[in-house]
Design a protein around this motif. Structure first.
Motif, PDB file in Angstrom:
ATOM      1  N   PHE A 141       0.822  -1.211   0.000  1.00  0.00           N
ATOM      2  CA  PHE A 141       0.000   0.000   0.000  1.00  0.00           C
ATOM      3  C   PHE A 141       0.857   1.264   0.000  1.00  0.00           C
ATOM      4  CE2 PHE A 141      -3.690  -2.576   1.705  1.00  0.00           C
ATOM      5  CZ  PHE A 141      -4.537  -2.323   0.631  1.00  0.00           C
ATOM      6  N   ASN A 142       1.730   1.393  -1.005  1.00  0.00           N
ATOM      7  CA  ASN A 142       2.351   2.662  -1.364  1.00  0.00           C
ATOM      8  C   ASN A 142       3.306   3.238  -0.328  1.00  0.00           C
ATOM      9  OD1 ASN A 142      -0.512   2.509  -2.786  1.00  0.00           O
ATOM     10  ND2 ASN A 142       0.898   3.612  -4.123  1.00  0.00           N
ATOM     11  N   GLY A 143       3.965   2.370   0.439  1.00  0.00           N
ATOM     12  CA  GLY A 143       5.098   2.845   1.214  1.00  0.00           C
ATOM     13  C   GLY A 143       6.134   3.453   0.283  1.00  0.00           C
ATOM     14  N   ARG A 144       6.948   4.366   0.804  1.00  0.00           N
ATOM     15  CA  ARG A 144       7.869   5.092  -0.076  1.00  0.00           C
ATOM     16  C   ARG A 144       9.107   5.546   0.686  1.00  0.00           C
ATOM     17  NH1 ARG A 144       3.137   9.322  -0.994  1.00  0.00           N
ATOM     18  NH2 ARG A 144       2.087   7.286  -0.964  1.00  0.00           N
ATOM     19  N   PHE A 145      10.215   5.666  -0.019  1.00  0.00           N
ATOM     20  CA  PHE A 145      11.414   6.257   0.577  1.00  0.00           C
ATOM     21  C   PHE A 145      12.207   6.987  -0.492  1.00  0.00           C
ATOM     22  CE2 PHE A 145      13.005   2.269  -0.990  1.00  0.00           C
ATOM     23  CZ  PHE A 145      14.384   2.382  -1.148  1.00  0.00           C
ATOM     24  N   ASP A 146      12.875   8.030  -0.034  1.00  0.00           N
ATOM     25  CA  ASP A 146      13.578   8.953  -0.923  1.00  0.00           C
ATOM     26  C   ASP A 146      15.070   8.655  -0.976  1.00  0.00           C
ATOM     27  OD1 ASP A 146      14.656  11.168  -2.185  1.00  0.00           O
ATOM     28  OD2 ASP A 146      14.344  12.509  -0.507  1.00  0.00           O
ATOM     29  N   ALA A 147      15.684   8.391   0.180  1.00  0.00           N
ATOM     30  CA  ALA A 147      17.130   8.184   0.217  1.00  0.00           C
ATOM     31  C   ALA A 147      17.511   7.515   1.529  1.00  0.00           C
ATOM     32  CB  ALA A 147      17.870   9.515   0.068  1.00  0.00           C
ATOM     33  N   ILE A 148      18.712   6.926   1.556  1.00  0.00           N
ATOM     34  CA  ILE A 148      19.297   6.339   2.765  1.00  0.00           C
ATOM     35  C   ILE A 148      20.647   7.007   2.967  1.00  0.00           C
ATOM     36  CG2 ILE A 148      20.061   4.210   3.880  1.00  0.00           C
ATOM     37  CD1 ILE A 148      18.208   2.698   1.892  1.00  0.00           C
ATOM     38  N   TYR A 149      20.926   7.411   4.205  1.00  0.00           N
ATOM     39  CA  TYR A 149      22.144   8.174   4.486  1.00  0.00           C
ATOM     40  C   TYR A 149      22.916   7.515   5.619  1.00  0.00           C
ATOM     41  CZ  TYR A 149      25.097  12.070   6.004  1.00  0.00           C
ATOM     42  OH  TYR A 149      26.152  12.857   6.376  1.00  0.00           O
ATOM     43  N   PHE A 150      24.224   7.385   5.419  1.00  0.00           N
ATOM     44  CA  PHE A 150      25.124   6.819   6.422  1.00  0.00           C
ATOM     45  C   PHE A 150      26.152   7.873   6.837  1.00  0.00           C
ATOM     46  CE2 PHE A 150      23.665   3.348   3.786  1.00  0.00           C
ATOM     47  CZ  PHE A 150      23.416   2.306   4.676  1.00  0.00           C
ATOM     48  N   SER A 151      26.404   7.964   8.124  1.00  0.00           N
ATOM     49  CA  SER A 151      27.439   8.875   8.620  1.00  0.00           C
ATOM     50  C   SER A 151      28.028   8.312   9.909  1.00  0.00           C
ATOM     51  CB  SER A 151      26.854  10.266   8.894  1.00  0.00           C
ATOM     52  OG  SER A 151      27.820  11.112   9.494  1.00  0.00           O
ATOM     53  N   THR A 152      29.322   8.572  10.105  1.00  0.00           N
ATOM     54  CA  THR A 152      29.946   8.159  11.359  1.00  0.00           C
ATOM     55  C   THR A 152      29.627   9.113  12.496  1.00  0.00           C
ATOM     56  OG1 THR A 152      31.949   9.331  10.658  1.00  0.00           O
ATOM     57  CG2 THR A 152      31.849   6.950  10.224  1.00  0.00           C
TER      58      THR A 152
END
Length: 607
Positions: A141-152
């Motif tokens: 049902f139309n879950g969505r994501f734009d980006a994934i970000y990793f940082s220390t």
């Protein structure tokens, strides 16, 4: 030279990543394998990005996967940019993220917050070299994501300011060196609906070097398989019946609205016709979001690939805004109107007493099919709720499934409009499946559009503004060129729908006001204040009332044909679009009367 930016919504595609120091950004749209997820770029004008969406119509879609190289191993903090698109108090868009096969503890997309945000997923141990990411949809049902970000750095969560985030993305995606130059063209057409496709073909067949830029993988706009609206208007009723030949080439018959058979809309036919034209350089999946200006002239446009995020620069002599939203004109500073003028402003009897922001809405069509075996559909408490007292008892949608009407901004709230339509579709279907099982037990949702079919947004102003009186009086101007035959068809909320969903209507009504065939002046097809800008489609120079008749797609396609011919006359004579009217009108009208389809007839000026 100045550059003008439009705040656009980030489009989702295959996984492209970059690394800067101990920071890694993975764009959803740039995943190596998007699985059953889809790329949605409709809100680029807000988010400056695309995103991935799990459009499974209630069935979980195949996982999206990618790999990312890290230059150094270590513990990283991870954030996912997402939203809860239908919170009640939490919505249905749940998904999880697994890194190197280990799922994070956080379930994303069910925060109860309807705004885009960076949601913290905890810490992960990343290996030096290749690491795998896998996103699992839990509902369809139309879950969505734009980006994934990793940082220390745990305090290094990215900003949510869209313009600042655009700069952040460009830095981490190594886009700061500027776009790739594609070349210089006689005519750059932005928008690949019927109007833009016809403009590109007619200009190319007259010998112009043409770039056709479309922000989806298919041509046709509302007539494509992504939206599935049939073509309306007549091409054989005017003073110049040969105008419309190209429209007829692209016409794949009348499959009606929302036909579940995608092939009936002729996507491949349109692509084959365009690709057979040696003078057209076709650029699909490219969203134009920036222009370069010199005085009142467009020098170039910048587009971004909605999947790879690669940017391209298109330089041109003439440009045509066929975006529907008037995006190119808006970026360039063209004069425009949006909403309804008052009766006093236009003298039109059909105009309201006071001006307002009311616009016709956007439709997301859908269809079900009857199957041999019964099927179920879940309860949808997060959707619009229906009852015995009010529901829509049908197995498919037609044009009436429409949201907007001034309740939402048709450009900057396009995502909310689409989501409101989805909540209506899923809520009504859930009611039919669960409360009217005797009728619908064997029916199954076969198709639901996730790309909205827009009707109205900006109208770019030309040297002539078409009015109700021009239409109903049948005024024949000397530059009258494009036939229009459709009624004055101005939608408004259905009365019963308003009774139950005041301010949140999703179902429309109309009153067709019949007209005799009339002719749209060429002066409606170029900008009054941007010296090299044409327009064709629903964004031409009309009042809101007149737009109700000019907006249908066969008519829009003929506008595109006329623009291509006008651009040829302008290029041949080193003239502006306005000077085609003031100095070369007879030459233009001769082509309109008997369109020429032989390549490179005269010798055109060199770039």
């Amino acid at each position: 030279m100045k550059r003008i930016y439009l705040t656009l919504a980030l489009l989702v595609g295959l996984a492209l990543f970059t690394q800067a120091q101990n920071r890694v950004l993975v764009e959803a749209e740039s995943f190596d394998n998007i699985g059953g997820w889809v790329i949605d770029q409709q809100s680029f004008d807000v988010l400056y990005s695309s995103y991935l969406m799990a459009h499974g119509m209630g069935r979980p879609v195949e996982n999206a996967t990618t790999t990312v190289d890290f230059s150094s191993a270590g513990e990283y903090h991870v954030w996912v940019r997402t939203k809860d698109w239908a919170p009640f108090p939490t919505g249905p868009g749940a998904f999880t993220l697994a890194i190197n096969g280990a799922p994070l503890q956080t379930t994303f997309g069910v925060s109860g917050m309807a705004e885009w945000d960076w949601y913290y997923g905890g810490t992960v141990q990343m290996d030096a070299g290749e690491n795998s990411l896998e996103v699992e949809d839990l509902t369809g049902f139309n879950g969505r994501f734009d980006a994934i970000y990793f940082s220390t750095d745990k305090d290094d969560a990215p900003t949510n300011d869209n313009e600042a985030l655009l700069a952040f993305r460009k830095e981490l995606l190594n886009l700061t060196d500027g776009p790739e130059d594609v070349g210089k063209f006689d005519l750059v057409v932005v928008g690949g609906g019927m109007a833009g496709t016809c403009a590109a073909i007619s200009g190319a067949r007259m010998g112009l070097k043409v770039a056709l830029i479309q922000n989806r993988p298919v041509l046709g706009g509302n007539n494509s398989s992504e939206i599935r609206v049939h073509l309306m208007g007549r091409v054989d009723q005017n003073h110049y019946p040969k105008l419309g030949r190209i429209v007829r080439e692209l016409d794949n018959g009348d499959p009606g609205n929302g036909n579940p058979d995608a092939a009936r809309y002729g996507d491949e036919r349109k692509l084959q016709i365009v690709r057979s034209e040696p003078n057209i350089s076709l650029h699909l999946n490219t969203h134009v979001y920036e222009v370069e200006m010199e005085d009142n002239t467009i020098k170039a446009v910048i587009g971004r690939d909605i999947a790879t995020n690669q940017e391209y620069r298109f330089e041109g002599v003439y440009f045509s805004d066929c975006t529907g939203d008037g995006t190119l004109g808006f970026l360039a500073g063209a004069e425009y109107r949006m909403g309804r003028e008052s009766r006093e402003q236009t003298g039109e009897s059909l105009a309201p007493e006071n001006p307002d922001d009311f616009t016709l809405g956007t439709s997301n069509l859908w269809a079900s099919l009857e199957r041999e075996a019964p099927s179920d559909f879940p309860e949808t408490p997060w959707a619009i709720q229906f009852s015995d007292e009010y529901h829509i008892d049908d197995h498919k949608a037609d044009w009436q499934w429409e949201t907007g009407f001034g309740n939402f901004h048709t450009i900057y709230e396009a995502e909310q409009i689409r989501d409101h339509n989805l909540r209506a579709i899923y809520g009504n279907w859930s009611y039919l499946k669960n409360e009217k099982a005797d009728k619908y037990s064997h029916h199954e949702l076969a198709w639901v559009a996730y790309i909205g079919g827009k009707r109205e947004s900006r109208r770019l102003m030309g040297d002539h503004v078409l009015t109700q009186m021009d239409i109903q009086d049948g005024i024949m101007y000397p530059d009258g060129s494009v036939t229009a035959t459709w009624t004055i068809d101005l939608h408004f909320p259905d009365a019963k729908n308003s009774q139950y969903f005041k301010g949140e209507e999703f179902f429309a009504a109309t009153k067709h006001i019949k007209v005799q065939p009339y002719t749209i002046p060429y002066r409606c097809l170029y900008s009054r204040n941007i010296d090299n800008l044409y327009m064709a489609g629903r964004n031409i120079s009309t009042t809101h009332v007149a737009f109700g008749s000019t907006r249908v797609m066969r008519t829009c396609g003929m506008m595109g044909e006329a623009v291509g011919y006008a651009a040829f006359v302008a290029r041949k004579n080193n003239a502006s679009p306005r000077e085609v009217y003031t100095m070369h009108l007879n030459e233009f009208m001769d082509i309109i009367e008997s369109p020429v389809t032989i390549y490179n007839l005269p010798t055109l000026p060199q770039n």
